[in-house]
Design a protein around this motif. Structure first.
Motif, PDB file in Angstrom:
ATOM      1  N   ASN A  47      -8.245   8.001   1.023  1.00  0.00           N
ATOM      2  CA  ASN A  47      -9.416   8.880   1.100  1.00  0.00           C
ATOM      3  C   ASN A  47      -9.230  10.141   0.290  1.00  0.00           C
ATOM      4  O   ASN A  47     -10.153  10.587  -0.409  1.00  0.00           O
ATOM      5  CB  ASN A  47      -9.707   9.231   2.559  1.00  0.00           C
ATOM      6  N   PHE A  48      -8.059  10.754   0.384  1.00  0.00           N
ATOM      7  CA  PHE A  48      -7.813  11.975  -0.381  1.00  0.00           C
ATOM      8  C   PHE A  48      -7.833  11.694  -1.878  1.00  0.00           C
ATOM      9  O   PHE A  48      -8.342  12.491  -2.669  1.00  0.00           O
ATOM     10  CB  PHE A  48      -6.475  12.605   0.015  1.00  0.00           C
ATOM     11  N   ALA A  49      -7.277  10.543  -2.271  1.00  0.00           N
ATOM     12  CA  ALA A  49      -7.251  10.200  -3.697  1.00  0.00           C
ATOM     13  C   ALA A  49      -8.657   9.913  -4.221  1.00  0.00           C
ATOM     14  O   ALA A  49      -8.978  10.212  -5.368  1.00  0.00           O
ATOM     15  CB  ALA A  49      -6.346   8.986  -3.919  1.00  0.00           C
ATOM     16  N   GLY A  50      -9.504   9.350  -3.355  1.00  0.00           N
ATOM     17  CA  GLY A  50     -10.846   8.978  -3.812  1.00  0.00           C
ATOM     18  C   GLY A  50     -11.945   9.854  -3.246  1.00  0.00           C
ATOM     19  O   GLY A  50     -13.096   9.400  -3.102  1.00  0.00           O
ATOM     20  N   ILE A  51     -11.628  11.120  -2.915  1.00  0.00           N
ATOM     21  CA  ILE A  51     -12.588  12.002  -2.249  1.00  0.00           C
ATOM     22  C   ILE A  51     -13.858  12.208  -3.069  1.00  0.00           C
ATOM     23  O   ILE A  51     -14.958  12.303  -2.526  1.00  0.00           O
ATOM     24  CB  ILE A  51     -11.928  13.367  -1.900  1.00  0.00           C
ATOM     25  N   ARG A  52     -13.729  12.237  -4.394  1.00  0.00           N
ATOM     26  CA  ARG A  52     -14.914  12.465  -5.223  1.00  0.00           C
ATOM     27  C   ARG A  52     -15.856  11.270  -5.202  1.00  0.00           C
ATOM     28  O   ARG A  52     -17.077  11.424  -5.231  1.00  0.00           O
ATOM     29  CB  ARG A  52     -14.476  12.795  -6.657  1.00  0.00           C
ATOM     30  N   VAL A  53     -15.281  10.075  -5.163  1.00  0.00           N
ATOM     31  CA  VAL A  53     -16.103   8.866  -5.060  1.00  0.00           C
ATOM     32  C   VAL A  53     -16.822   8.839  -3.707  1.00  0.00           C
ATOM     33  O   VAL A  53     -18.012   8.526  -3.620  1.00  0.00           O
ATOM     34  CB  VAL A  53     -15.235   7.600  -5.232  1.00  0.00           C
ATOM     35  N   ILE A  54     -16.076   9.186  -2.660  1.00  0.00           N
ATOM     36  CA  ILE A  54     -16.653   9.196  -1.309  1.00  0.00           C
ATOM     37  C   ILE A  54     -17.838  10.145  -1.237  1.00  0.00           C
ATOM     38  O   ILE A  54     -18.906   9.811  -0.707  1.00  0.00           O
ATOM     39  CB  ILE A  54     -15.579   9.592  -0.270  1.00  0.00           C
ATOM     40  N   THR A  90      -1.816   6.133   7.685  1.00  0.00           N
ATOM     41  CA  THR A  90      -1.361   6.910   6.533  1.00  0.00           C
ATOM     42  C   THR A  90      -2.000   6.404   5.253  1.00  0.00           C
ATOM     43  O   THR A  90      -2.401   7.183   4.390  1.00  0.00           O
ATOM     44  CB  THR A  90       0.175   6.833   6.409  1.00  0.00           C
ATOM     45  N   ASP A  91      -2.081   5.088   5.137  1.00  0.00           N
ATOM     46  CA  ASP A  91      -2.677   4.501   3.942  1.00  0.00           C
ATOM     47  C   ASP A  91      -4.155   4.881   3.825  1.00  0.00           C
ATOM     48  O   ASP A  91      -4.644   5.189   2.735  1.00  0.00           O
ATOM     49  CB  ASP A  91      -2.527   2.982   3.986  1.00  0.00           C
ATOM     50  N   THR A  92      -4.867   4.880   4.926  1.00  0.00           N
ATOM     51  CA  THR A  92      -6.284   5.265   4.924  1.00  0.00           C
ATOM     52  C   THR A  92      -6.452   6.713   4.487  1.00  0.00           C
ATOM     53  O   THR A  92      -7.333   7.038   3.677  1.00  0.00           O
ATOM     54  CB  THR A  92      -6.892   5.063   6.328  1.00  0.00           C
ATOM     55  N   VAL A  93      -5.597   7.597   5.014  1.00  0.00           N
ATOM     56  CA  VAL A  93      -5.671   9.022   4.657  1.00  0.00           C
ATOM     57  C   VAL A  93      -5.380   9.215   3.173  1.00  0.00           C
ATOM     58  O   VAL A  93      -6.113   9.918   2.459  1.00  0.00           O
ATOM     59  CB  VAL A  93      -4.668   9.831   5.513  1.00  0.00           C
ATOM     60  N   GLN A  94      -4.311   8.590   2.683  1.00  0.00           N
ATOM     61  CA  GLN A  94      -3.934   8.734   1.274  1.00  0.00           C
ATOM     62  C   GLN A  94      -5.063   8.241   0.362  1.00  0.00           C
ATOM     63  O   GLN A  94      -5.411   8.885  -0.632  1.00  0.00           O
ATOM     64  CB  GLN A  94      -2.635   7.953   1.019  1.00  0.00           C
ATOM     65  N   LYS A 128       0.820  -1.211   0.000  1.00  0.00           N
ATOM     66  CA  LYS A 128       0.000   0.000   0.000  1.00  0.00           C
ATOM     67  C   LYS A 128       0.854   1.261   0.000  1.00  0.00           C
ATOM     68  O   LYS A 128       1.930   1.309   0.600  1.00  0.00           O
ATOM     69  CB  LYS A 128      -0.925  -0.001   1.216  1.00  0.00           C
ATOM     70  N   THR A 129       0.334   2.297  -0.653  1.00  0.00           N
ATOM     71  CA  THR A 129       1.037   3.573  -0.760  1.00  0.00           C
ATOM     72  C   THR A 129       1.300   4.185   0.610  1.00  0.00           C
ATOM     73  O   THR A 129       2.403   4.658   0.887  1.00  0.00           O
ATOM     74  CB  THR A 129       0.223   4.560  -1.614  1.00  0.00           C
ATOM     75  N   GLY A 130       0.291   4.194   1.476  1.00  0.00           N
ATOM     76  CA  GLY A 130       0.441   4.797   2.802  1.00  0.00           C
ATOM     77  C   GLY A 130       1.541   4.133   3.611  1.00  0.00           C
ATOM     78  O   GLY A 130       2.293   4.797   4.330  1.00  0.00           O
ATOM     79  N   ASP A 131       1.644   2.806   3.480  1.00  0.00           N
ATOM     80  CA  ASP A 131       2.682   2.066   4.201  1.00  0.00           C
ATOM     81  C   ASP A 131       4.063   2.486   3.705  1.00  0.00           C
ATOM     82  O   ASP A 131       4.985   2.721   4.492  1.00  0.00           O
ATOM     83  CB  ASP A 131       2.461   0.568   3.997  1.00  0.00           C
ATOM     84  N   LEU A 132       4.216   2.608   2.402  1.00  0.00           N
ATOM     85  CA  LEU A 132       5.502   3.019   1.836  1.00  0.00           C
ATOM     86  C   LEU A 132       5.839   4.452   2.236  1.00  0.00           C
ATOM     87  O   LEU A 132       7.010   4.788   2.471  1.00  0.00           O
ATOM     88  CB  LEU A 132       5.466   2.884   0.309  1.00  0.00           C
ATOM     89  N   MET A 133       4.826   5.312   2.321  1.00  0.00           N
ATOM     90  CA  MET A 133       5.056   6.697   2.757  1.00  0.00           C
ATOM     91  C   MET A 133       5.538   6.737   4.201  1.00  0.00           C
ATOM     92  O   MET A 133       6.404   7.547   4.563  1.00  0.00           O
ATOM     93  CB  MET A 133       3.773   7.515   2.597  1.00  0.00           C
TER      94      MET A 133
END
Length: 582
Positions: free
Chosen positions: A203-210, A197-201, A112-117
């Motif tokens: 959510n921000f990436a998919g904010i329009r879907v949410i 971090t992964d959850t935040v990333q 996951k991206t958040g984990d790598l961040m």
């Protein structure tokens, strides 16, 4: 310390920074150790009545001089030791990012991206702390402890020193026990932070879907749960620290208690002077920090080791797709493409994405590919770009096995427009010129005109200098696709691939784009993947895929005459157009 072996080269390269930094630190420690001696003489002069105005001034100047020396050399060790730890942070983060760039596409399917961040932030910071402040504290703990104990035993009283230091072995044992638990709990904290971090990333990436699915409350609850989990993990670590540091202070207090009780008895009986007693307590107070520093060092090293282990786990991953030892660049590359009996299955998949797939695409010709969703259309492109390697069959370019062609050469000579049309958070011009090192605005505008997006761009207030939002969200779907087409064209590749990249434009715009692309496609090998037959009907050859197999092959008229799956697609699309026009 085995986890830090990877940093061996960096430590050797920067050894003089560490050596000089430790030297300045030792000078600071020596200056601090002079203070008890000044107090010893001052107290003895006061108690004996020999202190004069000049003596008082002299002792004051000694303290000021020592303070200035401590400040100067403390600045130096900070510049050297803390400075080199910041350099380590910089280089390690660069190394991690570079390595992540080299890893194959499949790695990002399982990480996951958040984990790598989190690895690139928290973990690297923990390593910096271990090899920066950790080195300082370790030096203080060793040197100050050794010298202070030596001064206490030689200048005051050996018995008093022995009794005052009785708590130290218990302290060392307890620190070892605490250290193991700190390491385990810190790893849990880092993992919880990665999940948050992964959850935040995401959510921000998919904010329009949410927002479109009115899931704000559900996502807030999900975030709150992850945040609570991180809080609880942090609290387990805090509770351990809550016992750890008071315990160290308790041991230090016991030492002072022994020193005051036994030392005052020695003063009363005249075995040591009052100045000796004051100096001894000053040395003992200097020992409190090293005693606490031992705890901090263990904590930092354990945290750093845990984080370094996590970083090592990434750096130890080998890219799945690499150049063969005998890989070459091709001279006079034409772009002949041959898939010969290729069968491919994605990792962790139970079925073949392609099965016994064979096709020949001559240089300068065009191939259209159509099929149902999941029929293997995009897989063909993934294999041609060598995003995955195949185990059965061969793929050749200009009669050279794709495995024997250098990756950079291969991908430099393929202009790829994918389905997602991903754009970066920068200007439109820089997005179009992403794949080239040197470009002119004339080139950018020329490919934008071919992609039928120039008129849209100049309508923006800042034209080509307009910043697009994250993933290009400020542009429409069609504008993103056309910008991506322009990005592929500016590379001047020998092979052009369009993977359903005209789906977001209307048929009139599609026709204009294809008309503009005719000159570009004239001497290039072109692959067009589409769901709309209007996109591929003029291709030299069209293949129809179903469940990873070619079920039909021919040009547009031949496929219509055969009245197979292609004919069904054609009839359905005619019906859709008729309904739409009505």
């Amino acid at each position: 310390m085995k986890h830090f072996k990877r940093l061996k080269d960096f430590l050797i390269k920067n050894k003089w920074s560490y050596i000089l930094g430790v030297l300045w630190l030792l000078i600071v420690d020596v200056l601090q150790l002079l203070v008890p001696e000044v107090l010893r003489r001052f107290t003895d002069d006061v108690s004996s009545g020999h202190l004069t105005r000049e003596g008082l001034l002299r002792y004051g100047l000694y303290i000021i001089a020592i303070g200035i020396g401590i400040a100067f050399f403390r600045f130096l060790w900070r510049m050297y030791i803390i400075g080199v730890s910041r350099r380590l942070e910089y280089e390690l983060r660069n190394k991690l990012f570079t390595h992540l760039q080299s890893l194959s596409t499949n790695y990002y399917n399982t990480h996951k991206t958040g984990d790598l961040m989190a690895h690139a932030t928290n973990d690297i910071n923990a390593i910096r702390m271990a090899l920066g402040p950790g080195v300082v504290m370790m030096t203080d703990a060793i040197f100050m402890t050794a010298i202070a104990i030596s001064m206490m035993s030689t200048t005051t009283d050996l018995r008093l020193t022995f009794f005052a230091l009785i708590p130290l072995p218990f302290l060392a044992y307890a620190i070892g026990k605490f250290g193991k638990k700190i390491n385990a709990r810190f790893k849990s904290v880092q993992e919880a932070f990665s999940a948050l971090t992964d959850t935040v990333q995401e959510n921000f990436a998919g904010i329009r879907v949410i927002k479109s699915f009115v899931q704000e409350e559900a996502e807030v609850k999900k975030f709150s749960d992850k945040n609570r989990f991180l809080f609880n993990k942090n609290m387990t670590l805090v509770k351990l620290f809550g016992m750890f540091h008071p315990f160290i202070q308790l041991m230090a207090s016991l030492s002072f208690l022994i020193a005051i009780f036994y030392g005052s008895t020695l003063v009363i009986y005249g075995q040591i002077s009052l100045g000796d007693f004051v100096a001894f307590n000053s040395y003992l107070s200097l020992l409190v920090w090293p005693m606490m520093a031992i705890g901090w060092v263990i904590n930092m090293l354990q945290r750093g080791a845990a984080s370094m282990e996590r970083i090592n786990n990434i750096l130890d991953v080998e890219p799945e797709i690499v150049d063969a030892p005998d890989a070459i660049d091709l001279d006079n590359f034409k772009g002949d493409i041959v898939f010969d009996n290729v069968t491919f299955k994605y990792p962790n998949s139970d079925y073949n994405a392609l099965e016994n797939f064979s096709v020949y695409i001559p240089s300068g010709s065009s191939l259209g590919i159509i099929g149902k969703t999941g029929s293997g259309k995009t897989t063909i492109i993934n294999l041609l770009l060598r995003l995955y390697d195949i185990e059965e069959g061969t793929i050749s370019l200009d009669n050279h096995n794709i495995d024997k062609i250098k990756l950079k050469f291969l991908r430099d000579n393929i202009g790829y427009v994918d389905q997602d049309s991903f754009l970066f958070s920068t200007t439109i011009a820089e997005n179009i010129a992403f794949g080239v090192d040197n470009f002119s605005m004339d080139e950018v505008e020329n490919v934008a005109r071919i992609a039928e997006v120039h008129e849209n761009i100049i309508d923006f207030t800042n034209g080509y200098e307009t910043f697009v939002g994250e993933r290009g969200v400020t542009l429409s779907g069609g504008q993103k696709q056309r910008t991506s087409i322009a990005r592929a064209l500016i590379k001047k590749p020998q092979i052009l691939i369009f993977d359903d990249s005209l789906s977001a434009v209307d048929t009139d715009t599609e026709e204009k784009i294809l008309q503009g692309l005719k000159d570009e496609m004239k001497n290039k090998t072109t692959i067009l993947i589409a769901h709309r037959i209007s996109t591929i009907k003029d291709c030299n050859e069209i293949i129809v895929l179903d469940e990873g197999k070619i079920v039909e092959k021919g040009n547009h008229l031949q496929l219509l005459q055969s009245k197979g799956l292609y004919y069904e697609f054609y009839q359905k699309q005619l019906l859709e157009e008729k309904i739409y026009n009505e």
